[in-house]
Design a protein around this motif. Sequence first.
Motif, short mmCIF file in Angstrom:
data_model
loop_
_atom_site.label_atom_id
_atom_site.label_comp_id
_atom_site.label_asym_id
_atom_site.label_seq_id
_atom_site.Cartn_x
_atom_site.Cartn_y
_atom_site.Cartn_z
N PRO A 1 -6.38 -9.09 2.65
CA PRO A 1 -5.75 -9.37 2.06
C PRO A 1 -5.75 -8.85 0.22
O PRO A 1 -6.55 -8.83 -0.30
CB PRO A 1 -5.49 -10.88 2.10
CG PRO A 1 -6.91 -11.47 1.77
CD PRO A 1 -7.07 -10.28 2.33
N GLY A 2 -4.61 -8.48 -0.26
CA GLY A 2 -4.54 -8.23 -1.58
C GLY A 2 -3.52 -8.32 -2.06
O GLY A 2 -2.50 -7.83 -1.06
N THR A 3 -3.33 -7.67 -3.20
CA THR A 3 -1.99 -7.57 -4.73
C THR A 3 -2.11 -6.23 -4.96
O THR A 3 -3.35 -5.80 -5.55
CB THR A 3 -1.31 -8.80 -4.85
OG1 THR A 3 -2.46 -9.10 -5.79
CG2 THR A 3 -0.89 -9.48 -3.92
N PHE A 4 -1.43 -5.47 -5.21
CA PHE A 4 -1.34 -4.45 -6.05
C PHE A 4 -0.11 -4.34 -6.82
O PHE A 4 0.89 -4.49 -6.40
CB PHE A 4 -1.79 -2.81 -5.68
CG PHE A 4 -1.29 -1.86 -6.20
CD1 PHE A 4 -2.29 -1.54 -6.62
CD2 PHE A 4 -0.43 -0.89 -6.30
CE1 PHE A 4 -2.76 -0.46 -8.38
CE2 PHE A 4 -0.66 0.30 -7.21
CZ PHE A 4 -1.80 0.18 -8.56
N GLU A 5 0.32 -4.66 -7.84
CA GLU A 5 1.05 -4.91 -9.05
C GLU A 5 2.22 -5.87 -7.89
O GLU A 5 1.66 -7.35 -7.53
CB GLU A 5 2.03 -3.40 -9.25
CG GLU A 5 1.05 -2.45 -9.64
CD GLU A 5 0.67 -2.62 -11.31
OE1 GLU A 5 1.17 -3.05 -11.99
OE2 GLU A 5 0.10 -1.74 -11.88
N ASN A 6 3.31 -5.63 -7.34
CA ASN A 6 4.23 -6.48 -6.80
C ASN A 6 3.94 -6.47 -5.63
O ASN A 6 4.36 -7.42 -4.96
CB ASN A 6 5.41 -6.31 -7.82
CG ASN A 6 6.02 -4.68 -7.15
OD1 ASN A 6 5.30 -4.34 -7.26
ND2 ASN A 6 7.06 -4.96 -6.92
N MET A 7 2.55 -5.75 -5.01
CA MET A 7 3.43 -5.30 -3.66
C MET A 7 2.00 -6.31 -2.99
O MET A 7 0.86 -6.93 -2.89
CB MET A 7 2.63 -3.67 -3.10
CG MET A 7 3.58 -2.64 -3.94
SD MET A 7 5.20 -2.14 -3.47
CE MET A 7 4.79 -1.15 -2.41
N VAL A 8 2.70 -7.23 -1.99
CA VAL A 8 1.21 -7.41 -0.90
C VAL A 8 0.76 -6.49 0.05
O VAL A 8 1.81 -5.81 0.54
CB VAL A 8 1.17 -8.49 -0.24
CG1 VAL A 8 1.13 -9.23 0.79
CG2 VAL A 8 1.98 -9.47 -1.34
N ILE A 9 -0.60 -6.44 0.83
CA ILE A 9 -1.46 -5.65 1.16
C ILE A 9 -1.98 -6.37 2.42
O ILE A 9 -2.97 -6.98 1.81
CB ILE A 9 -1.76 -4.63 -0.20
CG1 ILE A 9 -1.26 -3.92 -0.39
CG2 ILE A 9 -3.04 -3.49 1.72
CD1 ILE A 9 -2.33 -2.72 -1.49
N GLY A 10 -1.80 -6.32 3.71
CA GLY A 10 -2.35 -6.53 4.56
C GLY A 10 -3.14 -5.88 5.38
O GLY A 10 -3.15 -5.22 5.84
N ARG A 11 -4.58 -5.48 5.13
CA ARG A 11 -5.78 -4.87 6.27
C ARG A 11 -6.08 -5.16 7.75
O ARG A 11 -7.11 -5.92 6.68
CB ARG A 11 -6.08 -3.58 5.27
CG ARG A 11 -5.40 -2.98 4.55
CD ARG A 11 -6.18 -2.54 3.10
NE ARG A 11 -6.04 -3.31 2.38
CZ ARG A 11 -7.03 -3.17 0.67
NH1 ARG A 11 -8.06 -1.69 1.14
NH2 ARG A 11 -7.49 -4.23 0.58
N TYR A 12 -6.25 -5.12 8.97
CA TYR A 12 -6.46 -5.58 9.65
C TYR A 12 -7.06 -4.60 10.31
O TYR A 12 -6.33 -4.10 10.96
CB TYR A 12 -5.87 -6.59 10.76
CG TYR A 12 -6.84 -7.43 11.86
CD1 TYR A 12 -8.35 -8.04 11.93
CD2 TYR A 12 -6.13 -7.20 13.27
CE1 TYR A 12 -8.06 -8.92 12.72
CE2 TYR A 12 -5.97 -7.61 14.14
CZ TYR A 12 -7.42 -8.44 13.99
OH TYR A 12 -8.30 -8.91 15.24
N GLY A 13 -9.02 -4.44 11.35
CA GLY A 13 -8.81 -3.46 11.58
C GLY A 13 -8.98 -3.62 13.56
O GLY A 13 -9.61 -2.99 14.16
N GLY A 14 -8.91 -4.88 13.93
CA GLY A 14 -8.64 -5.17 15.15
C GLY A 14 -10.02 -6.79 15.72
O GLY A 14 -10.49 -6.45 14.96
N ASN A 15 -9.16 -7.31 16.36
CA ASN A 15 -10.25 -7.73 16.98
C ASN A 15 -11.32 -7.12 17.77
O ASN A 15 -11.16 -6.65 19.17
CB ASN A 15 -10.13 -8.90 17.81
CG ASN A 15 -10.75 -10.17 18.19
OD1 ASN A 15 -11.67 -9.90 18.72
ND2 ASN A 15 -9.90 -10.98 18.51
#
Length: 279
Positions: free
Chosen positions: A25-39
């Motif tokens: 999880p993370g943020t950049f300025e006012n954007m929320v970013i979620g990155r997940y590579g799979g199980n």
Amino acid sequence: MGQRTRKGEFSWVGSGEKYLDHLKPGTFENMVIGRYGGNSLAGADKNEDGLFILIGPGGTWEFSMLLDAHNTAESAELLIRTVKHISSEIEQCLSRPIHVAFKDLETLLLTTLGSDDFRSQCKEVTGETACLICVRKENYLWWFSVGDNSVYLLHPELAARGQYLLNQRNYYEWIGYVNTFDQPVACFSSGVRELRKGRNVIVMTTDGLLEYGRLEQGRQTFEDPGKLYQAFYNEKNLQSCVEAAILEVHEAQGRDSATVIAWSYYNEHAAVMPSDANK
């Protein structure tokens, strides 16, 4: 992680940071970013998603590109390099008055992606990518889509009428070695929507958030846009919403990578058509 090459600019490609079995999880300025590579228990072993974000001075606009490649991430990497190269021209387009900004931006993108130089570079990569670009300027949202990534505009007035998804997911469209811009007529979709008054939530996602688990087990929750609205438009922190959604994918052993970009924008302008006009 990811790369902040200069103020107001952020990029990431999953080939460098896969995030298998866990959410980043993370943020950049006012954007929320979620990155997940799979199980990995479901067979996930790579991440070929990517993203590129530009933020206008003082938050006057947001430009966000989301990529979902296959075979390799080379096509996503090429798109990010290409768009970075024209980032100053993108900023010039979006600094213009609203009645010409989106038109000029679309012309710039089509000229760049349809150029002989770019199409030649596409022949040197392995694989292809879906590409979704979304821009918010003033009280309008513009999008450009090749492939099957999704963008949602979430607001209670729209939800009351069952309206959530802005673009149609289109299969068999790509940019890369197999390239829509090599066809006699390039296939893509684009459009503009006026934001409703009040809090609007914009959600962009690759298909890993939508296609996971088994239908007979009642999973694949977010293929139902009404449930996606319930998950992302509430009083909780938007980052918590993104984290909870991707955690559900992981617990259902989603194999495909899932990348989400989400942000809220409070629109103070009255919409052209009041919400009770059709009652």
